[in-house]
Design an enzyme around this catalytic site. Structure first.
Site, PDB file in Angstrom:
ATOM      1  N   ASP A  85       0.869  -1.181   0.000  1.00  0.00           N
ATOM      2  CA  ASP A  85       0.000   0.000   0.000  1.00  0.00           C
ATOM      3  C   ASP A  85       0.905   1.231   0.000  1.00  0.00           C
ATOM      4  OD1 ASP A  85      -1.834   2.027   0.557  1.00  0.00           O
ATOM      5  OD2 ASP A  85      -2.834   0.936   2.173  1.00  0.00           O
ATOM      6  N   ASP A  96      -3.503   7.209  -3.468  1.00  0.00           N
ATOM      7  CA  ASP A  96      -3.262   6.162  -2.462  1.00  0.00           C
ATOM      8  C   ASP A  96      -3.817   4.866  -3.035  1.00  0.00           C
ATOM      9  OD1 ASP A  96      -3.300   4.511  -0.217  1.00  0.00           O
ATOM     10  OD2 ASP A  96      -4.461   5.897   1.030  1.00  0.00           O
ATOM     11  N   HIS A 156     -11.326   6.560   3.081  1.00  0.00           N
ATOM     12  CA  HIS A 156     -11.305   7.918   3.628  1.00  0.00           C
ATOM     13  C   HIS A 156     -11.214   8.954   2.527  1.00  0.00           C
ATOM     14  CE1 HIS A 156      -6.918   7.493   2.902  1.00  0.00           C
ATOM     15  NE2 HIS A 156      -7.150   6.253   3.256  1.00  0.00           N
ATOM     16  N   HIS A 164      -6.199  11.575   5.651  1.00  0.00           N
ATOM     17  CA  HIS A 164      -7.480  11.127   6.223  1.00  0.00           C
ATOM     18  C   HIS A 164      -8.316  12.362   6.525  1.00  0.00           C
ATOM     19  CE1 HIS A 164      -6.850   6.723   6.828  1.00  0.00           C
ATOM     20  NE2 HIS A 164      -5.614   7.120   6.559  1.00  0.00           N
ATOM     21  N   GLU A 189     -10.830   1.425   0.259  1.00  0.00           N
ATOM     22  CA  GLU A 189      -9.940   0.295   0.540  1.00  0.00           C
ATOM     23  C   GLU A 189     -10.631  -0.802   1.337  1.00  0.00           C
ATOM     24  OE1 GLU A 189      -6.493   1.349   2.899  1.00  0.00           O
ATOM     25  OE2 GLU A 189      -7.375   3.223   3.519  1.00  0.00           O
ATOM     26  N   GLU A 283      -7.162  -1.352  -3.056  1.00  0.00           N
ATOM     27  CA  GLU A 283      -7.427   0.086  -2.874  1.00  0.00           C
ATOM     28  C   GLU A 283      -7.180   0.892  -4.141  1.00  0.00           C
ATOM     29  OE1 GLU A 283      -4.799   2.086  -0.103  1.00  0.00           O
ATOM     30  OE2 GLU A 283      -6.256   3.678   0.216  1.00  0.00           O
TER      31      GLU A 283
END
Ligand code: CO
Length: 298
Positions: A85, A96, A156, A164, A189, A283
């Site tokens: 990740d 991300d 998020h 976040h 995710e 994700e």
């Protein structure tokens, strides 16, 4: 979204994805976790982006927040389930993304469960929809495949220099409801597990984040606080990244300890399934457009 901001998100997304894919390509029995993390991070930097957080390389029951230490000797085993990740940012605009690989081939269903949940969530997301509805879609996909969703991990919202930024997307059909709006960016995710369905914090901590300046006693602590504020702002960082700034490991560790105790730094301990069941993750970061989601990390 303004054209130049979109371009930065797209660039960050593309860089993050290709770095993660390159890291995944190195995940083989006997290879070192540290080599994978370093390769992912150097690819992001070489491509002209910044690191949004340390490359996470989490094994088996560890769902997230494991990044190798400076002198980490760990290697992948024959049957490991590995989550890589990573995040890149361009001017603070973050991509991300995560990929999970099952080295034994015996857990393809588990890996597919989080991938299918991610795909279904992306297909369903739109302005006016909400986080709990998407949590329900994620939960249903994971349960359909015979696994449990991890109920205390979430996707998020991301904003500039904020990884976040609220708006949590759960893996289950409950929790605080946030309505999706056009132009908002989310990291989605899903986490699926063979275990208990929730994670607990372990004792291994390698990832930290800057919370705010506070008065501290040691000169080394003040120096570290300034270094982190200038270099990483509010984005998470690894202890491994700081070793070259310090004469000794002990000095770094004592400065980190003082900064955590004083509230200047936050810790991100490894998160492990409560029953030590194996966890998978998939994700992407997406932009919410008028008609649906556009995947930025591809
Ligand atoms: Co991620």
């Amino acid at each position: 979204m303004e054209e130049d901001v979109l371009k930065k998100y797209e660039k960050a997304g593309k860089i993050a994805r290709s770095a993660v894919m390159e890291g995944i390509g190195m995940v083989k029995p006997g290879a070192k976790l540290l080599d994978v993390a370093r390769r992912v991070e150097s690819r992001i930097l070489e491509a002209g982006a910044g690191l949004a957080f340390p490359a996470n390389v989490s094994l088996n029951a560890d769902a997230a927040h494991d990044t190798p230490a400076y002198d980490d000797e760990r290697v992948f085993g024959e049957k490991d389930v590995v989550k890589v990740d990573a995040g890149a940012h361009v001017d603070g605009y973050i991509g991300d993304t995560a990929v999970c690989v099952d080295l034994s081939g015996e857990r393809s269903g588990l890996v597919e469960a989080s991938e299918a949940a991610l795909e279904a969530a992306i297909a369903a997301i739109r302005p006016g929809g909400n986080t709990v509805e998407i949590g329900g879609i994620i939960e249903a996909e994971i349960r359909k495949k015979g696994f449990k969703p991890v109920e205390n991990l979430t996707g998020h919202r991301v904003e500039q220099y904020s990884l976040h930024a609220g708006g949590e997307i759960p893996n289950v059909k409950r929790g605080a409801k946030t309505v999706f709006e056009e132009d908002h960016v989310y990291a989605i995710e899903p986490f699926a597990t063979e275990g208990g369905g929730s994670v607990v914090e372990g004792s291994y901590v390698e990832i930290f984040g800057f919370e705010g300046k506070v008065p501290v006693r040691m000169r080394e602590s003040r120096r570290l606080m300034t270094f982190v504020e200038n270099n990483y702002k509010t984005l998470p960082f690894a202890e491994r990244w700081l070793r070259k700034e310090f004469k000794s490991k002990l000095l770094l560790e004592s400065a980190l300890r003082e900064l955590v105790l004083s509230g200047a730094f936050k810790q991100y301990p490894v998160l492990t399934d409560i029953e030590k069941g194996v966890v998978s993750q998939a994700e992407h970061t997406i932009l919410i457009e008028k008609d649906g989601a556009k995947v930025l990390t591809k």
